[in-house]
Motif scaffolding. Structure first.
Motif, mmCIF file in Angstrom:
data_model
loop_
_atom_site.group_PDB
_atom_site.id
_atom_site.type_symbol
_atom_site.label_atom_id
_atom_site.label_comp_id
_atom_site.label_asym_id
_atom_site.label_seq_id
_atom_site.Cartn_x
_atom_site.Cartn_y
_atom_site.Cartn_z
ATOM 1 N N VAL A 209 -34.654 -5.974 -32.620
ATOM 2 C CA VAL A 209 -33.214 -5.991 -32.889
ATOM 3 C C VAL A 209 -32.912 -6.766 -34.167
ATOM 4 O O VAL A 209 -32.067 -6.344 -34.963
ATOM 5 C CB VAL A 209 -32.419 -6.543 -31.685
ATOM 6 N N CYS A 210 -33.584 -7.861 -34.400
ATOM 7 C CA CYS A 210 -33.362 -8.611 -35.646
ATOM 8 C C CYS A 210 -33.718 -7.758 -36.863
ATOM 9 O O CYS A 210 -32.999 -7.778 -37.867
ATOM 10 C CB CYS A 210 -34.148 -9.916 -35.637
ATOM 11 N N ALA A 211 -34.779 -6.992 -36.781
ATOM 12 C CA ALA A 211 -35.132 -6.086 -37.877
ATOM 13 C C ALA A 211 -34.044 -5.031 -38.047
ATOM 14 O O ALA A 211 -33.657 -4.703 -39.172
ATOM 15 C CB ALA A 211 -36.488 -5.433 -37.618
ATOM 16 N N PHE A 212 -33.527 -4.513 -36.950
ATOM 17 C CA PHE A 212 -32.440 -3.533 -36.980
ATOM 18 C C PHE A 212 -31.206 -4.117 -37.664
ATOM 19 O O PHE A 212 -30.489 -3.419 -38.384
ATOM 20 C CB PHE A 212 -32.106 -3.090 -35.549
ATOM 21 N N LEU A 213 -30.981 -5.414 -37.470
ATOM 22 C CA LEU A 213 -29.818 -6.096 -38.063
ATOM 23 C C LEU A 213 -30.073 -6.536 -39.503
ATOM 24 O O LEU A 213 -29.284 -7.282 -40.067
ATOM 25 C CB LEU A 213 -29.451 -7.327 -37.224
ATOM 26 N N CYS A 214 -31.177 -6.070 -40.072
ATOM 27 C CA CYS A 214 -31.549 -6.419 -41.459
ATOM 28 C C CYS A 214 -31.857 -7.899 -41.603
ATOM 29 O O CYS A 214 -31.626 -8.493 -42.657
ATOM 30 C CB CYS A 214 -30.473 -5.983 -42.450
ATOM 31 N N HIS A 215 -32.331 -8.506 -40.555
ATOM 32 C CA HIS A 215 -32.719 -9.914 -40.577
ATOM 33 C C HIS A 215 -34.019 -10.072 -39.795
ATOM 34 O O HIS A 215 -34.046 -10.671 -38.717
ATOM 35 C CB HIS A 215 -31.606 -10.777 -39.970
ATOM 36 N N PRO A 216 -35.103 -9.459 -40.306
ATOM 37 C CA PRO A 216 -36.365 -9.513 -39.550
ATOM 38 C C PRO A 216 -36.855 -10.943 -39.361
ATOM 39 O O PRO A 216 -36.652 -11.792 -40.220
ATOM 40 C CB PRO A 216 -37.335 -8.713 -40.402
ATOM 41 N N ILE A 217 -37.464 -11.169 -38.208
ATOM 42 C CA ILE A 217 -38.071 -12.470 -37.919
ATOM 43 C C ILE A 217 -39.511 -12.229 -37.484
ATOM 44 O O ILE A 217 -39.870 -11.137 -37.064
ATOM 45 C CB ILE A 217 -37.291 -13.261 -36.850
ATOM 46 N N SER A 218 -40.308 -13.272 -37.564
ATOM 47 C CA SER A 218 -41.711 -13.160 -37.165
ATOM 48 C C SER A 218 -41.822 -13.190 -35.644
ATOM 49 O O SER A 218 -40.920 -13.656 -34.944
ATOM 50 C CB SER A 218 -42.516 -14.316 -37.757
ATOM 51 N N THR A 219 -42.944 -12.712 -35.157
ATOM 52 C CA THR A 219 -43.217 -12.776 -33.724
ATOM 53 C C THR A 219 -43.215 -14.231 -33.266
ATOM 54 O O THR A 219 -42.700 -14.546 -32.190
ATOM 55 C CB THR A 219 -44.570 -12.113 -33.407
ATOM 56 N N THR A 220 -43.746 -15.117 -34.084
ATOM 57 C CA THR A 220 -43.777 -16.537 -33.738
ATOM 58 C C THR A 220 -42.363 -17.086 -33.574
ATOM 59 O O THR A 220 -42.066 -17.800 -32.607
ATOM 60 C CB THR A 220 -44.538 -17.348 -34.810
ATOM 61 N N GLU A 221 -41.465 -16.740 -34.498
ATOM 62 C CA GLU A 221 -40.081 -17.201 -34.383
ATOM 63 C C GLU A 221 -39.426 -16.632 -33.125
ATOM 64 O O GLU A 221 -38.705 -17.338 -32.413
ATOM 65 C CB GLU A 221 -39.266 -16.807 -35.619
ATOM 66 N N ALA A 222 -39.694 -15.374 -32.830
ATOM 67 C CA ALA A 222 -39.143 -14.755 -31.617
ATOM 68 C C ALA A 222 -39.695 -15.428 -30.365
ATOM 69 O O ALA A 222 -38.978 -15.605 -29.373
ATOM 70 C CB ALA A 222 -39.428 -13.262 -31.606
ATOM 71 N N GLN A 223 -40.971 -15.824 -30.396
ATOM 72 C CA GLN A 223 -41.562 -16.523 -29.252
ATOM 73 C C GLN A 223 -40.892 -17.879 -29.042
ATOM 74 O O GLN A 223 -40.637 -18.281 -27.905
ATOM 75 C CB GLN A 223 -43.068 -16.696 -29.455
ATOM 76 N N VAL A 224 -40.597 -18.574 -30.132
ATOM 77 C CA VAL A 224 -39.907 -19.871 -30.035
ATOM 78 C C VAL A 224 -38.514 -19.672 -29.425
ATOM 79 O O VAL A 224 -38.100 -20.419 -28.533
ATOM 80 C CB VAL A 224 -39.822 -20.557 -31.416
#
Length: 148
Positions: A40-55
């Motif tokens: 969803v963050c990538a869809f919102l044009c604000h991709p995050i890393s898997t590590t950030e999503a895990q946090v």
């Protein structure tokens, strides 16, 4: 004033959430929730890393390791508030305004969003203007996902 999503945005996010669930599930396990947040963050044009999503997943875990739609909306709303700041959107606008004209046209939007916007959405964006030139203020108003 608290940020509030429109009914249309909530419906879209609900569809996204349930794309990641199995039949009759109302909650996601942490691993799926992490993947959903990244997607969803990538869809919102604000991709995050898997590590950030895990946090993020760990920060919002109530100990059950399961995440329902309400928790998902809380997390995504926070990410959207971080994404749709004036500073971030101005940078995004300038990146799209490759000729530094100070505005975007329907053609600019077609080029930039060829796979992500329909012609109706492009025309809606341009309708925020009287002259077909989408200046930053109009662009921000169009892109901002929150009700005023």
């Amino acid at each position: 004033m608290a940020k509030e999503l429109t009914d249309e945005q909530l419906a879209l996010l609900k569809d996204m959430f349930y794309e990641f669930t199995e039949a009759n599930e109302q909650k996601l396990a942490a691993e799926k929730f992490t993947s959903l947040i990244c997607w969803v963050c990538a869809f919102l044009c604000h991709p995050i890393s898997t590590t950030e999503a895990q946090v993020i997943t760990q920060e919002h875990d109530d100990g059950s390791g399961l995440f329902d739609f309400d928790k998902f909306i809380t997390v995504i709303t926070i990410k959207m508030i971080e994404t749709y700041t004036t500073e971030n959107m101005l940078t995004y606008f300038k990146n799209l305004d490759t000729e530094s004209k100070g505005f975007l046209t329907a053609d600019d939007l077609r080029l930039a969003f060829a796979n992500n916007m329909t012609e109706d959405e492009i025309q809606k964006a341009v309708s925020y203007t009287s002259d077909g030139k989408l200046k930053f203020e109009d662009f921000f108003k169009f892109m901002n996902p929150f009700k005023e």
